[in-house]
Write a protein that holds these residues in place. Structure first.
Motif, mmCIF file in Angstrom:
data_model
loop_
_atom_site.group_PDB
_atom_site.id
_atom_site.type_symbol
_atom_site.label_atom_id
_atom_site.label_comp_id
_atom_site.label_asym_id
_atom_site.label_seq_id
_atom_site.Cartn_x
_atom_site.Cartn_y
_atom_site.Cartn_z
ATOM 1 N N ASN A 357 41.002 28.609 45.614
ATOM 2 C CA ASN A 357 40.942 27.608 46.682
ATOM 3 C C ASN A 357 39.560 26.981 46.773
ATOM 4 N N ALA A 358 38.540 27.827 46.688
ATOM 5 C CA ALA A 358 37.173 27.323 46.818
ATOM 6 C C ALA A 358 36.881 26.296 45.719
ATOM 7 N N GLU A 359 37.450 26.533 44.534
ATOM 8 C CA GLU A 359 37.174 25.621 43.420
ATOM 9 C C GLU A 359 38.282 24.592 43.224
ATOM 10 N N GLU A 360 39.232 24.573 44.181
ATOM 11 C CA GLU A 360 40.366 23.654 44.110
ATOM 12 C C GLU A 360 41.045 23.685 42.752
ATOM 13 N N ARG A 361 41.316 24.903 42.312
ATOM 14 C CA ARG A 361 42.040 25.047 41.051
ATOM 15 C C ARG A 361 43.413 25.637 41.332
ATOM 16 N N SER A 362 44.335 25.369 40.420
ATOM 17 C CA SER A 362 45.646 26.007 40.543
ATOM 18 C C SER A 362 45.602 27.280 39.705
ATOM 19 N N ILE A 363 46.618 28.121 39.879
ATOM 20 C CA ILE A 363 46.640 29.388 39.140
ATOM 21 C C ILE A 363 46.700 29.135 37.628
ATOM 22 N N LYS A 364 47.261 27.983 37.245
ATOM 23 C CA LYS A 364 47.335 27.654 35.819
ATOM 24 C C LYS A 364 45.942 27.421 35.234
ATOM 25 N N GLU A 365 44.992 27.066 36.105
ATOM 26 C CA GLU A 365 43.618 26.803 35.618
ATOM 27 C C GLU A 365 42.697 27.982 35.932
ATOM 28 N N CYS A 366 43.309 29.134 36.166
ATOM 29 C CA CYS A 366 42.515 30.307 36.557
ATOM 30 C C CYS A 366 41.715 30.821 35.363
ATOM 31 N N PRO A 367 40.389 30.938 35.509
ATOM 32 C CA PRO A 367 39.583 31.393 34.382
ATOM 33 C C PRO A 367 39.726 32.899 34.107
ATOM 34 N N MET A 368 40.315 33.607 35.038
ATOM 35 C CA MET A 368 40.493 35.053 34.855
ATOM 36 C C MET A 368 41.925 35.297 34.390
ATOM 37 N N SER A 369 42.079 35.810 33.188
ATOM 38 C CA SER A 369 43.428 36.022 32.672
ATOM 39 C C SER A 369 44.073 37.210 33.380
ATOM 40 N N ALA A 370 45.407 37.252 33.315
ATOM 41 C CA ALA A 370 46.138 38.366 33.939
ATOM 42 C C ALA A 370 45.726 39.692 33.298
ATOM 43 N N SER A 371 45.480 39.679 31.991
ATOM 44 C CA SER A 371 45.137 40.954 31.351
ATOM 45 C C SER A 371 43.742 41.423 31.777
ATOM 46 N N HIS A 372 42.837 40.481 32.024
ATOM 47 C CA HIS A 372 41.518 40.874 32.525
ATOM 48 C C HIS A 372 41.600 41.462 33.934
ATOM 49 N N LEU A 373 42.409 40.822 34.778
ATOM 50 C CA LEU A 373 42.541 41.361 36.134
ATOM 51 C C LEU A 373 43.193 42.747 36.095
ATOM 52 N N ALA A 374 44.174 42.902 35.206
ATOM 53 C CA ALA A 374 44.829 44.210 35.075
ATOM 54 C C ALA A 374 43.820 45.268 34.619
ATOM 55 N N GLU A 375 42.948 44.890 33.691
ATOM 56 C CA GLU A 375 41.938 45.824 33.187
ATOM 57 C C GLU A 375 40.972 46.220 34.308
ATOM 58 N N LEU A 376 40.620 45.246 35.125
ATOM 59 C CA LEU A 376 39.727 45.514 36.248
ATOM 60 C C LEU A 376 40.364 46.525 37.210
ATOM 61 N N ILE A 377 41.635 46.315 37.492
ATOM 62 C CA ILE A 377 42.352 47.223 38.396
ATOM 63 C C ILE A 377 42.443 48.625 37.774
ATOM 64 N N ALA A 378 42.659 48.652 36.466
ATOM 65 C CA ALA A 378 42.732 49.953 35.783
ATOM 66 C C ALA A 378 41.401 50.701 35.891
ATOM 67 N N ARG A 379 40.271 49.979 35.766
ATOM 68 C CA ARG A 379 38.950 50.617 35.860
ATOM 69 C C ARG A 379 38.657 51.117 37.284
ATOM 70 N N LEU A 380 39.259 50.438 38.240
ATOM 71 C CA LEU A 380 39.144 50.900 39.629
ATOM 72 C C LEU A 380 39.922 52.190 39.799
ATOM 73 N N LYS A 381 41.120 52.177 39.249
ATOM 74 C CA LYS A 381 41.997 53.329 39.433
ATOM 75 C C LYS A 381 41.503 54.567 38.696
ATOM 76 N N ASP A 382 40.870 54.379 37.525
ATOM 77 C CA ASP A 382 40.383 55.570 36.821
ATOM 78 C C ASP A 382 38.937 55.898 37.213
ATOM 79 N N ASN A 383 38.502 55.274 38.304
ATOM 80 C CA ASN A 383 37.196 55.592 38.894
ATOM 81 C C ASN A 383 35.992 55.225 38.037
ATOM 82 N N THR A 384 36.191 54.345 37.061
ATOM 83 C CA THR A 384 35.040 53.889 36.281
ATOM 84 C C THR A 384 34.111 53.071 37.178
ATOM 85 N N ILE A 385 34.713 52.300 38.095
ATOM 86 C CA ILE A 385 33.915 51.505 39.034
ATOM 87 C C ILE A 385 34.446 51.678 40.463
ATOM 88 N N SER A 386 33.574 51.425 41.413
ATOM 89 C CA SER A 386 33.999 51.457 42.823
ATOM 90 C C SER A 386 34.523 50.081 43.200
#
Ligand code: ADP
Ligand code: MG
Length: 482
Positions: A357-386
């Motif tokens: 919203n801040a950058e007035e982009r649609s999800i199709k123009e999202c610079p963060m891919s779904a696989s990157h977001l999934a990886e981020l969530i995985a690192r949260l879940k395995d406690n690699t990061i807070s």
């Protein structure tokens, strides 16, 4: 509470996403040189004849099937006569007495979670007009006929909506439906969906509908909401002053927020409709309809139900995430790859949507891919990061610094979970804050709870946010309470 009730009915022009026009083989692509996509048929040259585009018919039928409407086995085109420079034929080819789609329903989910059904009166096929261009021509008007003959369905609702919010909820639901079934590109700013709002007010408890006005051609949800609210206020003011409402067509300027009367309402009679002698009635076979029904993808309402069931989402989350195909696909990709639908939903509706919203982009123009977001969530879940560090990683990935793992590595953001290292940190904090530690030990349970935060804060500061929060809590507790 207001003594007035608002009544709204909508007429929506939906541009169909066919490759060519409804009655000619010219392209429907937007953005071309003016008049480069206008064939002899679109220019209304004498001797030319229209040929109906089968794909436009199929799309209209798909719409009807998606809203559970009657599909009329026979429909017919008529000529609606009026003169306007962007309509070279002098009439619009449309349907009136025999539309292709009959009565149907669209169910809305309102913001408070309640449901409401809006009845569809009918939907008919017609052609779009060209465009008059005023800006680049001083003292003259340019005519661009590229849009002339672009296929439309006009969807007409019953006057079932009772507030601007309900009308906007309807508009959003319709938008998500027509894009989901692939009959419209949904580009509001290009005019792919245009809303005419019919508004009247009546005293609460009154049965008879008030006199309405029609505000034409609204092409954003926000403008629509503004236009309705203003019009309701205007009508109530007039009626409370003892005046009466004139049935008229109005225009609303979204940029200035000003509305004005355009013309008094015209009647169907004014247009001298008559059956178009150039086109045969449209006849649909049972097989054709069944085939089109089978070709429909999952509808947004079905997807919403599935998201609740399959991923355990709340109605609210499911509604937002299922509203358009791109968001749905993104969510499902993240949920599956991270194996955590709830976290996927939270990140998409929180951090990701805020940034988009801040950058007035649609999800199709999202610079963060779904696989990157999934990886981020995985690192949260395995406690690699807070979760705090996760926001930092998200930011870096957004800015193109690579995958979450690459960012964590390159910036040294791994959470410190080594208990030896954490113990050393805790010992140091206690040693450097003996006064606070003694005060803590002397305090009662309630006060201790508050004071504990100080030590956690120190640990996070010392570790630059990287200390494993659970471990550091346990170690601090042990050190303080023995
Ligand atoms: P017309 O024949 O003049 O075009 P319709 O009966 O076809 O009028 O209605 C056009 C649109 O206006 C529909 O969407 C309908 O729901 C809406 N409408 C009709 N009467 C009212 C009213 N009194 N208040 C609000 N909307 C109305
Ligand atoms: Mg009408």
């Amino acid at each position: 509470m207001s003594a007035w009730e608002t009544v709204i009915g909508l007429e929506i022009h939906v541009q169909l996403a066919t490759k060519t026009k409804i009655f000619s083989s010219a392209s429907t692509a937007v953005g071309a040189e003016p008049n480069s996509h206008a064939s002899l048929v679109d220019l209304a040259m004498p001797g030319t004849l229209p040929v109906l585009n089968r794909e436009a018919v199929n799309m209209a039928v798909k719409f009807g099937l998606a809203v559970g409407a009657e599909i009329n086995r026979r429909s017919a085109f008529e000529r609606k006569n009026y003169f306007y420079p962007d309509l070279p034929k002098g009439y619009q080819t449309t349907q009136l007495a025999e539309p292709i789609v009959g009565t149907g329903n669209i169910e809305l989910i309102l913001d408070d979670g309640s449901r409401k059904t809006v009845r569809i009166h009918h939907a008919h096929l017609e052609e779009d007009a060209g465009k008059s261009l005023h800006e680049d021509f001083h003292g003259m008007t340019g005519i661009d006929l590229n849009r002339a003959g672009t296929p439309l369905i006009e969807v007409v609702t019953e006057p079932d909506m009772r507030s601007a919010e309900e009308a906007v909820a309807f508009a959003r639901t319709l938008h998500s439906l027509v894009t989901a079934i692939g009959i419209c590109d949904g580009e509001m700013s290009q005019g792919s969906l245009r809303f005419d709002v019919n508004v009247s007010v009546r005293r609460k408890g009154e049965e008879k509908l008030g006199t309405r006005t029609e505000t034409k051609n609204l092409n954003s949800f926000r403008f629509m909401e503004m236009a309705i609210k203003k019009e309701v206020e205007r009508q109530i003011d007039i009626l409370e002053d003892g005046g009466s409402i004139t049935q008229e067509t109005r225009l609303f300027n979204g940029d200035t927020g000003v509305s004005r009367s355009m013309r008094s309402k015209e009647d169907a009679n004014d247009y001298r409709y008559f059956p178009c002698p150039d086109l045969l009635p449209v006849m649909l076979s049972e097989e054709q309809i069944i085939e089109l029904k089978n070709s429909l993808p999952e509808l947004p309402a079905q997807r919403l139900g599935r998201f609740v069931e399959q991923y355990g989402l709340s109605d609210y989350d499911a509604r937002i995430l299922s509203s358009d195909l791109a968001t749905s696909d993104y969510f499902e990709a993240v949920a599956e790859r991270s194996d955590d639908a709830k976290l996927a939903a939270n990140w998409i509706m929180g951090e990701l949507t805020a940034r988009l919203n801040a950058e007035e982009r649609s999800i199709k123009e999202c610079p963060m891919s779904a696989s990157h977001l999934a990886e981020l969530i995985a690192r949260l879940k395995d406690n690699t990061i807070s979760s705090k560090i996760a926001k930092q990683v998200f930011e870096a990935c957004w800015n193109g610094e690579g995958s979450p793992d690459q960012v964590i590595e390159a910036r040294g953001l791994k959470q410190v979970s080594d208990s030896g290292e954490l113990q050393k940190m805790v010992d140091k904090i206690i040693a450097e804050n003996t006064t606070q530690a003694e005060a803590y030990r002397a305090a009662d349970e309630a006060k201790r709870k508050k004071m504990f935060g100080f030590f956690v804060g120190q640990a996070m500061k010392a570790s630059q946010g990287k200390a494993n929060p659970q471990q550091i809590n346990e170690l601090l507790m042990k050190a303080l309470e023995g």
